[in-house]
Design a protein around this motif. Structure first.
Motif, PDB file in Angstrom:
ATOM      1  N   LYS A  53     -57.448  29.163   3.917  1.00 54.74           N
ATOM      2  CA  LYS A  53     -58.100  29.721   2.734  1.00 54.74           C
ATOM      3  C   LYS A  53     -59.392  28.979   2.385  1.00 54.74           C
ATOM      4  O   LYS A  53     -60.330  29.576   1.876  1.00 54.74           O
ATOM      5  N   THR A  54     -59.432  27.682   2.665  1.00 50.82           N
ATOM      6  CA  THR A  54     -60.630  26.910   2.319  1.00 50.82           C
ATOM      7  C   THR A  54     -61.880  27.517   2.953  1.00 50.82           C
ATOM      8  O   THR A  54     -62.901  27.699   2.294  1.00 50.82           O
ATOM      9  N   ALA A  55     -61.784  27.845   4.232  1.00 47.40           N
ATOM     10  CA  ALA A  55     -62.948  28.428   4.902  1.00 47.40           C
ATOM     11  C   ALA A  55     -63.179  29.859   4.422  1.00 47.40           C
ATOM     12  O   ALA A  55     -64.318  30.332   4.395  1.00 47.40           O
ATOM     13  N   LEU A 152     -60.855  29.721  -7.930  1.00 50.21           N
ATOM     14  CA  LEU A 152     -59.616  29.099  -8.400  1.00 50.21           C
ATOM     15  C   LEU A 152     -58.729  28.948  -7.167  1.00 50.21           C
ATOM     16  O   LEU A 152     -58.141  29.917  -6.691  1.00 50.21           O
ATOM     17  N   ASP A 153     -58.690  27.744  -6.629  1.00 47.64           N
ATOM     18  CA  ASP A 153     -57.940  27.536  -5.389  1.00 47.64           C
ATOM     19  C   ASP A 153     -56.526  27.075  -5.715  1.00 47.64           C
ATOM     20  O   ASP A 153     -56.326  26.324  -6.669  1.00 47.64           O
ATOM     21  N   GLU A 154     -55.579  27.504  -4.922  1.00 49.85           N
ATOM     22  CA  GLU A 154     -54.174  27.166  -5.153  1.00 49.85           C
ATOM     23  C   GLU A 154     -53.841  27.435  -6.619  1.00 49.85           C
ATOM     24  O   GLU A 154     -53.290  26.588  -7.329  1.00 49.85           O
ATOM     25  N   ALA A 155     -54.180  28.652  -7.045  1.00 49.13           N
ATOM     26  CA  ALA A 155     -54.006  28.996  -8.458  1.00 49.13           C
ATOM     27  C   ALA A 155     -52.566  28.828  -8.919  1.00 49.13           C
ATOM     28  O   ALA A 155     -52.312  28.333 -10.018  1.00 49.13           O
TER      29      ALA A 155
HETATM   30 MG    MG Z   1     -55.876  25.335   0.428  1.00 54.05          MG
END
Ligand code: MG
Ligand code: ADP
Length: 601
Positions: A53-55, A152-155
């Motif tokens: 997901k980061t990329a 919002l990462d790892e919401a």
């Molecule tokens: Mg992640």
């Protein structure tokens, strides 16, 4: 044209992709990147842990940033300091061929002045934890009034950790017309609420099934009695000599204790929990990343940031209270396309939880048995043989060969192999030889007598109580009596040993005060029932000698000498006997008995 090129990524990013060694985009990348590059839209992306997901947000974000402007244009919120740093590092790698893009990490536990200074120099992208971010906005050290993108990462994890209000406050300082990209492994209703409240007609992409755990993770459970959790854990580790694992406990205290016991027992283990300083946590995480630590014992909150890819096993030493948490735990393994195993140590009474988890993750658990001592010996033996086979020869040995040959000249090959293997193997064998089966069976085991052998969860305390057989108690009814009088849980009272006119039992040290307070001036049937801490740690210390032949640990100190005690033996005499039957094994060879990691692996 490569697959990444087809997604619309520009040259500098493609070069970075090549350097990173990514060959083809993952599913979430394939779905998210074109949408984010081509349109200004809000997005909700659901994809399991370890799917890249980061990329998926990082590439488009970098491509869209105007590197000629120093204004902060993108904000990424992420739940923990570790994740924050991890994302920042990744973004730096992605943007290495983009001149003039500066990404700054903002998180608690580090100098706020230094972070403010970095921001001041101009950071187009800020990666932050909600707490510190809010703090810095309030102090006017950061201005996000002109951002175009908010991720919002790892919401789900952020909400799990109670960051809802902080996120709300932070977003209220950002412009309405920005695009918000939400990435999450799961979609609990809190995340749906965020999507509804803070986003405008978000596009949705889902990879795999919603709320499902990673499918390349095998889920296993092992049923043991509550106080056998620790020995069971050891056996699981010994069965998997190359284990590289995270072990989850429910409390900081258990986390610390299990880690300490593992270290004491010679494993390469470390603890990770909120009571440690940031510095201590960094040290532990660094050792873990370098695999100097094979078993990382962690609380759920502390483990949130663990971003290590090749974890082979997740062990649930205790099940979490929330089923959702199990998904997070098991998601620590089986990352980046690798397979992993999530093991759960449960007691019989917790087995219904397994069913609920199965429903949640839509995957079946496999019931497994804790290996017997002999099985473990066998595994260790083959592991040792393979290790010898694969060992790279140290050329310096050559110089000593004539002398060594001289010493061993009368030993033939077969005998030599047996000897080499025995050097290591005997220790294991002595430890596991004649140990009991740890698997909890349906027929209620005559538990306490046979269970004495191995260490309980944590430091336990042994008590003397002035009731016994002549008051109508046996070990089960006494256990129930103590438990109900004090108000404890099923497995809190253990190693109950009922004598004629008095008895002994153990509890975790944490409830000692409660026990003593309850039994102060307590009258039952007109008689004072008195409880004292026994001088002897008895079955509780868990430091029993593992090596002593003669099976001291299996016979159990009390059991072994029970026949010798007349039924009328006085309390003091009995205590003395108890002390002596342990004293010996406590002292003799205890140190030597600790197996060291290097001795076996
Ligand atoms: Mg992640
Ligand atoms: P998530 O945020 O979904 O849990 P990450 O973004 O942390 O996952 O990525 C997990 C791992 O997979 C990282 O080590 C990352 O470098 C690697 N990875 C990401 N995308 C790819 C890809 N396209 N090909 C190979 N490895 C990838």
């Amino acid at each position: 044209m490569t697959k990444f090129e087809a997604l619309g990524l520009e040259k500098s990013l493609l070069d970075a992709v090549t350097d990173l060694g990514f060959e083809s985009p993952s599913e979430v990348q394939e779905k998210a990147i074109p949408i984010l590059l081509e349109t200004e839209t809000d997005l909700v992306a659901l994809a399991q842990t370890g799917t890249g997901k980061t990329a998926a947000f990082g590439f488009p974000l970098i491509q869209k940033i105007d590197s000629n402007s120093r204004t902060t244009q993108g904000l990424i919120l992420s739940p923990t300091r570790e994740l924050c740093l991890q994302i920042t590092n990744e973004l730096k790698l992605y943007s290495k061929y983009e001149k003039n893009i500066s990404t700054v990490a903002i998180y608690g536990g580090a100098s706020i002045t230094e972070q403010a200074r970095q921001i001041k120099r101009g950071a187009q992208i800020i990666v932050a934890t909600p707490g510190r971010m809010k703090d810095m906005i309030n102090r006017r050290l950061i201005d996000i009034s002109k951002i175009d993108y908010c991720v919002l990462d790892e919401a789900d994890e952020m909400l799990n950790m109670g960051f809802f209000e902080d996120i709300k406050d932070i977003l209220s300082n950002s412009p309405d017309d920005k695009s918000t990209w939400l990435f999450s492994a799961t979609m609990p209703k809190e995340v749906a609420l965020i999507a509804k409240k803070f986003m405008h007609n978000p596009q949705e992409i889902t990879v795999g099934t919603k709320n499902a755990g990673t499918s390349n993770v095998q889920h296993e459970y092992y049923v043991v009695s509550g106080r056998d959790r620790y020995p069971a854990l050891k056996r699981l580790a010994d069965t998997n000599p190359d284990i590289f694992s995270v072990i989850f406990c429910r409390t900081k205290r258990d986390t610390q204790r299990v880690a300490e016991k593992l270290i004491e027992d010679g494993y390469s283990a470390g603890a990770l929990h909120g009571d440690l300083s940031q510095n201590q946590r960094d040290l532990v995480m660094n050792s873990f990343r370098k695999k100097q630590i094979q078993m990382l014992v962690a609380t759920d909150v502390a483990a949130r940031g663990i971003d290590v890819d090749d974890i082979t096993h997740v062990i649930n030493y205790q099940l979490p209270d929330e089923i959702e948490t199990y998904t997070h735990r098991s998601g620590r393994t089986g990352r980046a396309g690798k397979s992993g195993i999530s093991m759960v140590i449960v007691t019989r009474s917790e087995m219904r939880k397994i069913k609920s988890i199965e429903n949640k993750i839509q995957q079946k658990f496999i019931t497994k048995k804790i290996p017997t001592g002999i099985e473990i010996c066998e595994i260790q033996l083959y592991h040792l043989a393979n290790k010898i086979k694969d060992t790279e020869i140290n050329q310096d040995v050559e110089n000593y060969l004539p002398a060594i040959n001289d010493v061993l000249k009368d030993v033939d090959r077969d005998e030599l192999i047996k000897k080499i293997v025995s050097v290591e193997f005997t220790r294991f064998f002595n430890y596991y030889n004649k140990t009991k089966d740890l698997n909890s069976s349906d027929s209620r085991e005559r538990g306490d007598r046979s269970n004495r052998g191995e260490a309980p969860t944590s430091g336990s305390v042994r008590y003397f109580i002035n009731v016994g057989e002549k008051d109508g108690y046996d070990w089960m009814s006494l256990k129930d009596f103590v438990r109900d009088t004090v108000g404890l849980q099923q497995d809190d009272v253990f190693k109950v040993d009922v004598k004629e006119s008095f008895s002994f039992f153990n509890t975790d040290a944490a409830v000692t005060d409660k026990i003593l307070a309850t039994f102060t001036d307590l009258k039952v049937d007109g008689r004072f029932v008195n409880v004292e801490v026994s001088k002897n740690p008895g079955g509780g210390g868990g430091r029993r000698d593992r090596k002593r032949s003669g099976g001291g640990r299996d016979r159990g100190g009390y059991g072994g000498s029970r026949s010798g005690s007349g039924s009328g033996s006085g309390r003091d005499r009995n205590k003395k006997r108890e002390r002596s039957s342990y004293g010996k094994s406590e002292n003799s060879g205890n140190r030597r008995s600790k197996k060291r990691k290097s001795d076996f692996f």
